[in-house]
Design an enzyme around this catalytic site. Structure first.
Site, PDB file in Angstrom:
ATOM      1  N   SER A   1      37.513  43.085  41.711  1.00 53.45           N
ATOM      2  CA  SER A   1      36.607  42.236  42.498  1.00 53.45           C
ATOM      3  C   SER A   1      35.158  42.281  42.045  1.00 53.45           C
ATOM      4  O   SER A   1      34.373  41.401  42.425  1.00 53.45           O
ATOM      5  CB  SER A   1      36.669  42.632  43.970  1.00 53.45           C
ATOM      6  OG  SER A   1      37.782  42.047  44.566  1.00 53.45           O
TER       7      SER A   1
ATOM      8  N   LYS B   1      33.760  39.167  40.748  1.00 51.50           N
ATOM      9  CA  LYS B   1      33.440  38.029  41.617  1.00 51.50           C
ATOM     10  C   LYS B   1      31.944  37.707  41.619  1.00 51.50           C
ATOM     11  O   LYS B   1      31.545  36.545  41.634  1.00 51.50           O
ATOM     12  CB  LYS B   1      33.912  38.316  43.047  1.00 51.50           C
ATOM     13  CG  LYS B   1      35.433  38.362  43.149  1.00 51.50           C
ATOM     14  CD  LYS B   1      35.902  38.901  44.486  1.00 51.50           C
ATOM     15  CE  LYS B   1      37.440  38.947  44.525  1.00 51.50           C
ATOM     16  NZ  LYS B   1      37.962  39.658  45.677  1.00 51.50           N
TER      17      LYS B   1
ATOM     18  N   TYR C   1      41.817  33.578  38.179  1.00 49.35           N
ATOM     19  CA  TYR C   1      41.413  34.638  39.112  1.00 49.35           C
ATOM     20  C   TYR C   1      42.094  35.967  38.754  1.00 49.35           C
ATOM     21  O   TYR C   1      41.438  37.006  38.648  1.00 49.35           O
ATOM     22  CB  TYR C   1      41.736  34.224  40.552  1.00 49.35           C
ATOM     23  CG  TYR C   1      41.490  35.343  41.544  1.00 49.35           C
ATOM     24  CD1 TYR C   1      40.194  35.726  41.880  1.00 49.35           C
ATOM     25  CD2 TYR C   1      42.559  36.050  42.106  1.00 49.35           C
ATOM     26  CE1 TYR C   1      39.965  36.767  42.757  1.00 49.35           C
ATOM     27  CE2 TYR C   1      42.326  37.105  42.989  1.00 49.35           C
ATOM     28  CZ  TYR C   1      41.036  37.461  43.315  1.00 49.35           C
ATOM     29  OH  TYR C   1      40.806  38.499  44.171  1.00 49.35           O
TER      30      TYR C   1
ATOM     31  N   TYR D   1      32.830  43.928  51.294  1.00 51.99           N
ATOM     32  CA  TYR D   1      33.833  43.430  52.271  1.00 51.99           C
ATOM     33  C   TYR D   1      33.446  43.790  53.700  1.00 51.99           C
ATOM     34  O   TYR D   1      32.299  43.628  54.096  1.00 51.99           O
ATOM     35  CB  TYR D   1      35.241  43.975  51.947  1.00 51.99           C
ATOM     36  CG  TYR D   1      35.551  44.040  50.485  1.00 51.99           C
ATOM     37  CD1 TYR D   1      35.637  42.869  49.738  1.00 51.99           C
ATOM     38  CD2 TYR D   1      35.764  45.250  49.853  1.00 51.99           C
ATOM     39  CE1 TYR D   1      35.939  42.921  48.392  1.00 51.99           C
ATOM     40  CE2 TYR D   1      36.072  45.306  48.509  1.00 51.99           C
ATOM     41  CZ  TYR D   1      36.146  44.145  47.780  1.00 51.99           C
ATOM     42  OH  TYR D   1      36.419  44.192  46.477  1.00 51.99           O
TER      43      TYR D   1
HETATM   44  N1  GLN Z   1      42.915  41.531  42.137  1.00 52.12           N
HETATM   45  C1  GLN Z   1      42.596  42.039  43.409  1.00 52.12           C
HETATM   46  C2  GLN Z   1      43.163  41.173  44.498  1.00 52.12           C
HETATM   47  O1  GLN Z   1      42.886  40.007  44.596  1.00 52.12           O
HETATM   48  C3  GLN Z   1      41.109  42.173  43.569  1.00 52.12           C
HETATM   49  C4  GLN Z   1      40.761  42.693  44.878  1.00 52.12           C
HETATM   50  C5  GLN Z   1      39.647  43.680  44.862  1.00 52.12           C
HETATM   51  O2  GLN Z   1      39.235  44.262  43.876  1.00 52.12           O
HETATM   52  N2  GLN Z   1      39.208  43.974  46.051  1.00 52.12           N
HETATM   53  O3  GLN Z   1      43.952  41.630  45.282  1.00 52.12           O
END
Ligand code: GLN
Length: 620
Positions: free
Chosen positions: A76, A79, A201, A253
């Site tokens: 993530s 992102k 993604y 998050y």
């Molecule tokens: N590839 C992971 C997912 O979408 C990324 C999530 C993350 O790092 N929080 O579940």
């Protein structure tokens, strides 16, 4: 054994970043909290003991400790960077139309969209990130993969690759993400194929980086979008601010609120155990440690980042700006004088005129709070003086509004008939050309303090243009001939054979390195003595010498070469005396030469005394 935080604290004061990072690493390495992610089968292979920390500064130095070079998937953390890339390519409005900037307070993989706009809440949670992935351009999946790798690689400053096993594992198990993508197709936030969006993604989550890479990626944000290692501008300024804002509110998050409260830095984590936090303008710090807390954030990373933020006072709302330090120092015109050598009879007048002059040196960043401080300071000075030199040599930046405030300050001083002059105005002020705007407000701008001081001195003398007096006789009234009687003068003219030489403004009279075989007495105009110095061998003024004074007289005392350049400042006339003619005068009339030497020494002593006063004041 964990080191206590006081041991960590003392390591900082030992002055070594390396030992500081080592102590921080040693403190959190034994922490066994959290679990390695298993929902993507490949990630469960990670070693829970891996722990790396890396700092990358906005000017390109990297400090790293522990497992800083172990590759892991960025997950993530990608992102934040892909969001920046979309903003850069499509512009803010187009991206905002598809994804918002509100924190969710929900888990990273929650299936919620804004009920009114249909948008995912923000690009740091999966839903928003999948929309951003759908915006990557390219004719087919291979082209889009290439574009994504190029985007992330620019932040890292090196070519990055995909961990194919993790990618396969993610796409084989990522049904929840699939559900989110199809929901967004339904709501119109994804235009084309959700499977294509998911392909990019999953691939961006599976890009391999090290802790060091993550720190450099963060440092690119800290450095206003320019990768400090490659020098490449990866993001425009405005996009950096947008990315950091969203990282600040949403990067962790459903832990984002507590994170902002405790750590106070824009950050982004990933489920493989990576975490990067950015201190804008200064540096980024990255962590890698696979065990995660219940929010999906690295346990050791979160704890160590919290500690480092406390110890280094990094919280965004910790007031670290020393507004008062904008005024580097203030000097009085009596202690620092221009390098122009003046006639003895003018000096008393100049001393009186110099006393009220104030030189205010500014430093650092000019923004509202610092400029407001400067305005206040000048307001207080105005009670006692109407002549101020504002020196900007040490100013590093000035935003547009502050440039406007400075121009306003100039206007107020000019309108009140007071003299605010500027020394060294750097190219600052954002879109405003500060120099031009100041001049429009009737400011006088000089290259340095020396020239500004000279301007005030000239004003004091109310000097008209120098009247050329080009006869040998005119030198009789100057200091060099002090104590001469009629007979001395006649003998001097006969033996020393003085000649008049005239120079146009700007003409070089003496060049450094030339043989020193004559000396000069200025009978009209003035000259500038300059020398090359500093790293860039810049020509800087040693002094200016005016009417009635001598230069090049060291030729009389030593066999040598000229040590500096001398050029006519205006149209200048000199009496020139050759060294061998002077030797003839000395052989025939030693008493005349003794008088000349005494006069030269008196003048040199005076110049030395002034130089010492200036040097002392600069060292204080
Ligand atoms: N590839 C992971 C997912 O979408 C990324 C999530 C993350 O790092 N929080 O579940």
């Amino acid at each position: 054994m964990a080191l206590s935080s006081s041991a960590v604290a003392s390591a900082i004061f030992e002055g070594s970043v390396a030992s500081f990072l080592k102590a921080l690493h040693a403190e959190f390495l034994p922490d066994r909290d959290g679990n390695v992610a298993t929902y993507i089968p490949e990630l469960s292979n990670a070693d829970p003991d891996h722990f790396g920390i890396a700092i990358a500064t906005a000017d390109g130095r990297v400090h790293a400790v522990g497992d800083w070079d172990v590759p892991f998937t960025i997950q993530s953390a990608s992102k934040a960077f892909m969001y920046g890339e979309a903003l850069k390519r499509l512009g803010r409005d187009a991206v905002l139309a598809k994804v918002g900037v509100e924190p969710t307070g929900d888990a990273f993989n929650s299936i919620v969209l804004d009920e009114i706009t249909n948008r995912p809440f923000n690009p740091m949670v999966n839903a928003g990130a999948i929309v951003v992935s759908s915006l990557v351009e390219g004719a087919d999946r291979t082209a889009r993969e290439k574009a994504m790798l190029a985007a992330l690689g620019a932040f890292a400053g090196r070519d990055l690759a995909i961990d194919r096993a993790v990618f396969e594992s993610e796409s084989a198990t990522g049904h929840r993400n699939r559900a989110i993508a199809y929901l967004m197709l339904n709501s119109g936030m994804i235009d084309a194929s959700p499977d294509d969006a998911l392909d990019i993604y999953f691939k961006q989550c599976s890009v391999l980086v090290t802790c060091r890479d993550l720190a450099v990626m963060g440092a690119t944000l800290a450095n206003d979008g320019v990768n400090p290692l490659s020098g490449e501008r990866v993001l425009p300024t405005g996009c950096v601010q947008d990315v950091l804002s969203v990282m600040y509110g949403c990067g962790m998050y459903d832990y984002a609120g507590q994170w902002s409260f405790d750590v106070g830095l824009p950050a982004k984590s990933g489920v493989a155990g990576g975490l990067v936090a950015v201190v804008p303008g200064e540096f980024a710090i990255a962590f890698y440690s696979p065990p995660l807390d219940r929010f999906g954030n690295t346990v050791r990373g979160v704890k160590a980042c919290k500690r480092i933020s406390e110890m280094l006072s990094l919280h965004s709302f910790c007031s670290r700006t020393e507004v008062g330090s904008v005024i580097r120092r203030e000097l009085c015109g009596l202690t620092v004088r221009s390098n122009r050598v003046r006639k003895r009879e003018d000096r008393t007048l100049l001393d009186a005129a110099a006393a009220p002059v104030r030189i205010v040196e500014l430093q650092g960043a000019l923004h509202f709070a610092t400029v407001e401080r400067v305005g206040f300071h000048l307001g207080a000075l105005a009670a006692s003086t109407s002549r101020v030199i504002l020196d900007l040599r040490h100013v590093t930046s000035c935003d547009m509004a502050s440039a406007g405030f400075l121009v306003g300050l100039q206007r107020i001083w000019s309108d009140a008939g007071r003299m605010l002059v500027w020394s060294f105005v750097p190219p600052i002020g954002g879109l405003i050309d500060l120099s031009a705007a100041l001049v429009a407000a009737k400011a006088h701008i000089f290259a340095d303090i020396d020239h500004a001081l000279e301007y005030f001195e000239d004003l004091a003398l109310v000097e008209g243009p120098a009247q050329p007096e080009v006869s040998i006789d005119s030198m009789r009234r100057f200091d060099l001939c002090r104590g001469f009687d009629e007979q001395d003068w006649t003998n001097f003219v006969v033996c020393a054979a003085p000649k008049i030489v005239e120079f146009e403004a700007g003409a070089t009279i003496v060049r450094a390195g030339d043989p020193a075989d004559r000396f000069f007495i200025i009978i009209a105009g003035g000259v500038r003595v300059s020398s090359r110095g500093g790293q860039d061998a810049r020509l800087f003024r040693l002094s200016s010498i005016g009417l009635g004074l001598t230069f090049g007289e060291m030729a009389l005392f030593e066999d040598g070469r000229r040590s500096a350049d001398v050029a006519a400042e205006t149209r200048t006339a000199c009496v020139v005396i050759a060294k061998d003619a002077f030797a003839r005068l000395e052989a025939a009339h030693p008493a005349i030469v003794a008088k000349i030497y005494a006069n030269i020494i008196r003048e040199q002593a005076e110049r030395l005394r002034r130089a010492n006063v200036t040097i002392n004041s600069l060292e204080s």
